[in-house]
Scaffold this motif. Sequence first.
Motif, PDB file in Angstrom:
ATOM      1  N   ALA A   1      34.248  11.680  54.317  1.00  0.00           N
ATOM      2  CA  ALA A   1      34.188  11.004  53.115  1.00  0.00           C
ATOM      3  C   ALA A   1      35.063   9.629  53.253  1.00  0.00           C
ATOM      4  O   ALA A   1      34.588   8.490  52.635  1.00  0.00           O
ATOM      5  CB  ALA A   1      35.121  11.711  51.959  1.00  0.00           C
TER       6      ALA A   1
ATOM      7  N   GLU B   1      33.054   5.896  52.510  1.00  0.00           N
ATOM      8  CA  GLU B   1      33.669   4.718  51.785  1.00  0.00           C
ATOM      9  C   GLU B   1      33.883   3.639  52.582  1.00  0.00           C
ATOM     10  O   GLU B   1      33.511   2.479  51.814  1.00  0.00           O
ATOM     11  CB  GLU B   1      35.067   5.341  51.412  1.00  0.00           C
ATOM     12  CG  GLU B   1      35.759   4.428  50.471  1.00  0.00           C
ATOM     13  CD  GLU B   1      37.271   4.743  50.309  1.00  0.00           C
ATOM     14  OE1 GLU B   1      37.697   4.133  48.964  1.00  0.00           O
ATOM     15  OE2 GLU B   1      37.863   5.396  51.293  1.00  0.00           O
TER      16      GLU B   1
ATOM     17  N   VAL C   1      30.302   5.976  49.737  1.00  0.00           N
ATOM     18  CA  VAL C   1      31.119   7.162  48.848  1.00  0.00           C
ATOM     19  C   VAL C   1      32.167   6.296  47.935  1.00  0.00           C
ATOM     20  O   VAL C   1      32.638   5.235  48.774  1.00  0.00           O
ATOM     21  CB  VAL C   1      31.740   8.114  49.924  1.00  0.00           C
ATOM     22  CG1 VAL C   1      32.508   8.881  48.871  1.00  0.00           C
ATOM     23  CG2 VAL C   1      30.604   8.977  50.483  1.00  0.00           C
TER      24      VAL C   1
ATOM     25  N   SER D   1      37.000   7.489  44.608  1.00  0.00           N
ATOM     26  CA  SER D   1      37.411   8.736  43.766  1.00  0.00           C
ATOM     27  C   SER D   1      37.040  10.033  44.435  1.00  0.00           C
ATOM     28  O   SER D   1      37.565  11.134  44.550  1.00  0.00           O
ATOM     29  CB  SER D   1      36.922   8.496  42.422  1.00  0.00           C
ATOM     30  OG  SER D   1      35.661   8.521  42.375  1.00  0.00           O
ATOM     31  N   ASP D   2      35.765   9.846  45.102  1.00  0.00           N
ATOM     32  CA  ASP D   2      35.262  11.012  45.774  1.00  0.00           C
ATOM     33  C   ASP D   2      36.161  11.356  47.121  1.00  0.00           C
ATOM     34  O   ASP D   2      36.263  12.539  47.226  1.00  0.00           O
ATOM     35  CB  ASP D   2      34.046  10.767  46.133  1.00  0.00           C
ATOM     36  CG  ASP D   2      32.809  10.824  45.091  1.00  0.00           C
ATOM     37  OD1 ASP D   2      33.149  11.436  44.033  1.00  0.00           O
ATOM     38  OD2 ASP D   2      32.081  10.032  45.294  1.00  0.00           O
TER      39      ASP D   2
ATOM     40  N   ASP E   1      39.166  13.208  45.535  1.00  0.00           N
ATOM     41  CA  ASP E   1      38.690  14.527  45.247  1.00  0.00           C
ATOM     42  C   ASP E   1      38.756  15.291  46.680  1.00  0.00           C
ATOM     43  O   ASP E   1      39.122  16.541  46.723  1.00  0.00           O
ATOM     44  CB  ASP E   1      37.528  14.529  44.532  1.00  0.00           C
ATOM     45  CG  ASP E   1      37.704  14.159  43.235  1.00  0.00           C
ATOM     46  OD1 ASP E   1      38.793  13.908  42.477  1.00  0.00           O
ATOM     47  OD2 ASP E   1      36.498  13.876  42.666  1.00  0.00           O
TER      48      ASP E   1
END
Length: 181
Positions: free
Chosen positions: A86, A90, A95, A98-99, A102
Amino acid sequence: LYDGMESTYYNASISITQPLITWGKITNSVKLYETVSDAMRIQRSDKEKQLIAELKARLAALYYIDEAMDLLDETIETSGRLVALARSGEEEGAVLSSDVIDAEIQARQAELSKKELEGERRNLLQALRTLTGISDLDSEDISYVPSEDDVSFILSYPMESLIGFATSPSSPSLVMASKAT
């Protein structure tokens, strides 16, 4: 008594007085103590069964906690890879942040769950040490695999039947209580 003393005779006696008629007090006392002895024997047998059941339950819990911890280790490893993916996603813009957050939260939740299980495992081992009287007992010393047949046998009965068995007049606890009264 000493050597220069003349020979003399000594007389000693013991007398026991027992009434001829006790109006049933002796036989009633014997019956009472036999009943108390039976109640104590039932209590001991019931306590042994309870301790065996507690030992089996704690050993099974330890077995399942160890299995759950193995699964959590895999989950933590997988979630670590997911967080790394992730973050790289990003950086590339594929991505959202916020993912990533999470994914990090879920990874932390798995780590928190493992810490909670480790605490439960320590408590369980301490309870097993207390129950067995082995102060240096460690989980590596235990090789117990719970029987699935025992669990399925108990689960095959409806709850009302199990309650009926536990509260029946022939259950050891109630037999002991009736003998005690």
